[in-house]
Structures are given as structure tokens and as C-alpha cells.
Design a protein around this motif. Structure first.
Motif, PDB file in Angstrom:
ATOM      1  N   PHE A  39       0.944  -1.187   0.137  1.00 17.22           N
ATOM      2  CA  PHE A  39       0.014  -0.169  -0.034  1.00 17.22           C
ATOM      3  C   PHE A  39       0.881   1.315   0.212  1.00 17.22           C
ATOM      4  O   PHE A  39       0.563   2.452  -0.833  1.00 17.22           O
ATOM      5  N   PHE A  40       1.968   1.128   0.834  1.00 18.36           N
ATOM      6  CA  PHE A  40       2.876   2.559   0.825  1.00 18.36           C
ATOM      7  C   PHE A  40       3.974   2.551  -0.178  1.00 18.36           C
ATOM      8  O   PHE A  40       4.510   3.455  -0.302  1.00 18.36           O
ATOM      9  N   VAL A  41       4.458   1.439  -0.661  1.00 16.71           N
ATOM     10  CA  VAL A  41       5.622   1.465  -1.346  1.00 16.71           C
ATOM     11  C   VAL A  41       5.186   1.321  -2.991  1.00 16.71           C
ATOM     12  O   VAL A  41       5.184   1.961  -3.876  1.00 16.71           O
ATOM     13  N   TRP A  42       4.530  -0.048  -3.207  1.00 13.58           N
ATOM     14  CA  TRP A  42       4.278  -0.427  -4.512  1.00 13.58           C
ATOM     15  C   TRP A  42       2.966   0.448  -5.321  1.00 13.58           C
ATOM     16  O   TRP A  42       3.101   0.761  -6.431  1.00 13.58           O
ATOM     17  N   GLU A  43       1.837   0.674  -4.536  1.00 14.41           N
ATOM     18  CA  GLU A  43       0.992   1.448  -5.080  1.00 14.41           C
ATOM     19  C   GLU A  43       1.164   2.844  -5.380  1.00 14.41           C
ATOM     20  O   GLU A  43       0.958   3.177  -6.543  1.00 14.41           O
ATOM     21  N   PRO A  44       2.171   3.609  -4.526  1.00 11.35           N
ATOM     22  CA  PRO A  44       2.407   4.878  -4.994  1.00 11.35           C
ATOM     23  C   PRO A  44       3.495   4.854  -6.157  1.00 11.35           C
ATOM     24  O   PRO A  44       3.316   5.863  -7.024  1.00 11.35           O
ATOM     25  N   LEU A  45       4.499   3.893  -6.022  1.00  7.26           N
ATOM     26  CA  LEU A  45       5.281   3.707  -7.351  1.00  7.26           C
ATOM     27  C   LEU A  45       4.518   3.506  -8.527  1.00  7.26           C
ATOM     28  O   LEU A  45       4.831   4.203  -9.631  1.00  7.26           O
ATOM     29  N   LEU A  46       3.454   2.694  -8.730  1.00  5.81           N
ATOM     30  CA  LEU A  46       2.543   2.256  -9.824  1.00  5.81           C
ATOM     31  C   LEU A  46       2.026   3.609 -10.120  1.00  5.81           C
ATOM     32  O   LEU A  46       1.784   3.854 -11.328  1.00  5.81           O
ATOM     33  N   GLU A  47       1.433   4.096  -9.471  1.00  6.45           N
ATOM     34  CA  GLU A  47       0.638   5.351  -9.615  1.00  6.45           C
ATOM     35  C   GLU A  47       1.550   6.481  -9.943  1.00  6.45           C
ATOM     36  O   GLU A  47       1.306   7.375 -11.109  1.00  6.45           O
ATOM     37  N   SER A  48       2.724   6.600  -9.668  1.00 12.75           N
ATOM     38  CA  SER A  48       3.595   7.561 -10.134  1.00 12.75           C
ATOM     39  C   SER A  48       3.975   7.164 -11.578  1.00 12.75           C
ATOM     40  O   SER A  48       3.954   8.264 -12.365  1.00 12.75           O
ATOM     41  N   VAL A  49       4.301   5.968 -11.970  1.00 14.32           N
ATOM     42  CA  VAL A  49       4.225   5.593 -13.417  1.00 14.32           C
ATOM     43  C   VAL A  49       3.208   6.006 -14.252  1.00 14.32           C
ATOM     44  O   VAL A  49       3.336   6.531 -15.238  1.00 14.32           O
ATOM     45  N   ARG A  50       1.900   5.740 -13.674  1.00 13.61           N
ATOM     46  CA  ARG A  50       0.844   6.140 -14.412  1.00 13.61           C
ATOM     47  C   ARG A  50       0.753   7.351 -14.710  1.00 13.61           C
ATOM     48  O   ARG A  50       0.501   8.089 -15.628  1.00 13.61           O
TER      49      ARG A  50
END
Length: 305
Positions: A39-50
Motif C-alpha cells: 500500500f505504501f510502496v508499490w501502489e504509490p510507485l505504480l501510480e507515479s508511473v501512470r
């Protein structure tokens, strides 16, 4: 035929279950941490890519542009300057900051008295908030006759120095500030590692006539080498995230001499309100760190083999 069937049944009975009970307990214990990590690492990272593949009006996504934001980023002159500065930060952090905690740990370990006092002394800067540390050092390096160091120089008959106006001094001075603040916690980690070394090794070396320098060279340094490799890559990652030191001290100046990659992210997000470009810069930083980490572990692994 019956023998083959018996052997097959015996082989199946000897197979380990797919998930043993203690394995399930372990996964259940780790499950909250895994959920938080996602929730705090992968989700923000993928959201940043999008987000980096869109244009935006404020917080609202507008148009899908693909890799255009990355093209604009690499064509931005300050980006190349910030990327070069970041590697200069890494260089000076390795020259000035990497061996300092190790030396402090060895000195404190070899000290016979007041070890607790020295441990508290080296760790104290870590307690001070980062922004307060930067403001304190800005006062020490104050321009003109108001800075503490310039007052000391004037007492020696030396003219005041405008410390952060010299592009050659800006990054080394910032690294000194970072080292002063962060070296204490790393020193305690090294002390804990050195304390786990078998005392019999030091006793045998002392009996054989080895002095302190030989004990450090042949016992202490090889023992902390594995830990030092891990702390090295952690230090490189943390240096890539440097932000408020150059921001507060000189706004990335003079003439972008101290601007960092994270300052670009901050400028895009807070000054220009261009969140897709900020996300693109963050993704580039992440990719660079992944490549550096992969190369580092590949090189160190090949040397071990």
C-alpha cells in the motif's frame, strides 16, 4: 506391478506438503507488513508511473501523452546538471562520510573508559530535527562577519569567506553537514558488529605482539566488511534523496551548483504544480537506483566468488 504401485504410494507419502503449518503461521505474521508494503510502496510507485504518462490540470489528469514527459525531462538543462550533481554528492559522501562512522566505531571500541558517553555524543546529532540542523549550520557558515566561522577567522586576521557562493565548496560543505548529522547511527551499528567479534581473536593477536593497527587491519576490518557493503548501497540511496540541505542553504545555487534530483521533484510539484513531470522525475530516480543496486550487487558477488 504391485511393487511399482507401492513405491509410487511411498514416494507420494514422502513428499512435503505444499504449505506446512509453521509456514502458514509465518506468512500470517508477515501478512500485515506485506499489505502495508504494497500500500505504501508499490501502489504509490505504480501510480507515479501512470501519472508520469499524462498531462494534468492541478490534481486532475487530462491527456495521455505516453513518454513525452520523459523526453521533456531529459531535454531540460537543469535535469542533466542535477543528475551530475547527485553523483558528485555520492562521491563526496563516500570520501567524507563513508569511513567516518567506521573510524569512530573503532575508536570508541578501543576506548577503555566513558564508552557510554562517547556513544551518546556521536548519536546526539541524530536526535536533532533535520531542518534545525541545516539552519544551525547555515548560521555557522553565515556570510560576512555574522557567521561563527567567519568570526573565528577574523580573530586570526583572515578575511571573511562567503562559503556557499563558491561552487567548488558548496557540495562538500553540504556533505559535511549530512555526515555530522547521520554518522552517529551508523557508528552504533558498526560498534554492535565489532562487539560481536570473538574476544579470543584480539587476545591471541595481542599475545602475538600485534598492535592496535594490526588488530584493526586483520581482525576488525574483515569482520565489518560484509556490513559495510550493505551500508554502502544504503548510503547511495539516501544521498539520491537529498533535498532540504541544498534547498534551505542556497536554493540549489549558486548557479545550480548544488541542485539535486529531489529538488527537481520538489520544484515541479510545489513551484510549478506540474505533478506529471514530478512523477516522471521520481520514476527516473527509481530506475537509476535499481540499475546502480543491480550493478553493485553483481560486482560484489563476482568478487566474493
Amino acid at each position: 506391478m504391485a511393487k511399482k504401485e507401492n513405491d509410487l504410494l511411498l514416494h507420494k507419502s514422502e513428499r512435503k506438503p505444499w504449505m506446512r503449518k509453521k509456514d502458514m503461521i509465518g506468512w500470517l505474521i508477515m501478512l500485515p507488513s506485506i499489505i502495508l508494503f504494497l500500500f505504501f510502496v508499490w501502489e504509490p510507485l505504480l501510480e507515479s508511473v501512470r501519472l508520469s504518462m499524462y498531462t494534468a490540470k492541478g490534481f486532475r489528469l487530462d491527456t495521455f501523452v505516453g513518454l513525452d514527459n520523459y523526453k521533456r525531462l531529459f531535454q531540460y538543462p537543469v535535469f542533466l546538471k542535477a543528475l551530475g550533481n547527485t553523483f558528485v554528492y555520492i562521491f563526496w559522501s563516500l570520501v567524507l562520510g563513508f569511513f567516518t562512522p567506521m573510524v569512530l566505531a573503532v575508536l570508541i571500541t578501543e576506548t577503555m573508559h566513558l564508552k557510554g558517553f562517547f556513544k551518546m555524543g556521536v548519536y546526539f546529532p541524530n536526535i536533532v530535527p533535520g531542518l534545525a540542523t541545516v539552519l544551525m549550520w547555515r548560521y555557522l557558515f553565515g556570510e560576512g562577519k555574522s557567521g561563527v566561522f567567519n568570526i573565528m577567522l577574523s580573530g586570526l586576521g583572515i578575511k571573511p569567506v562567503v562559503w556557499f557562493n563558491n561552487p567548488m565548496l558548496t557540495i562538500p560543505l553540504i556533505v559535511i553537514i549530512m555526515t555530522w548529522r547521520a554518522a552517529g547511527s551508523t557508528t552504533l551499528i558498526y560498534i554492535a558488529n565489532i562487539s560481536s567479534i570473538d574476544p579470543a581473536l584480539y587476545e591471541a593477536a595481542t599475545i602475538d605482539g600485534a598492535g592496535i593497527l594490526k588488530r584493526i587491519r586483520y581482525i576488525t576490518v574483515p569482520s565489518v566488511f560484509s556490513l559495510a557493503k550493505t551500508l554502502l548501497i544504503i548510503q547511495i540511496i539516501s544521498v539520491f534523496q537529498i533535498l532540504y540541505e541544498p534547498l534551505v542553504l542556497k536554493q540549489g545555487g549558486p548557479n545550480n551548483a548544488s541542485v539535486s534530483m529531489m529538488m527537481l521533484v520538489w520544484n515541479y510539484a510545489n513551484r510549478e504544480m506540474n505533478y506529471p513531470m514530478a512523477a516522471a522525475t521520481s520514476v527516473v530516480i527509481c530506475v537509476i537506483l535499481i540499475i546502480l543496486s543491480a550493478v553493485y550487487f553483481k560486482v560484489t558477488k563476482s568478487k566474493e566468488n
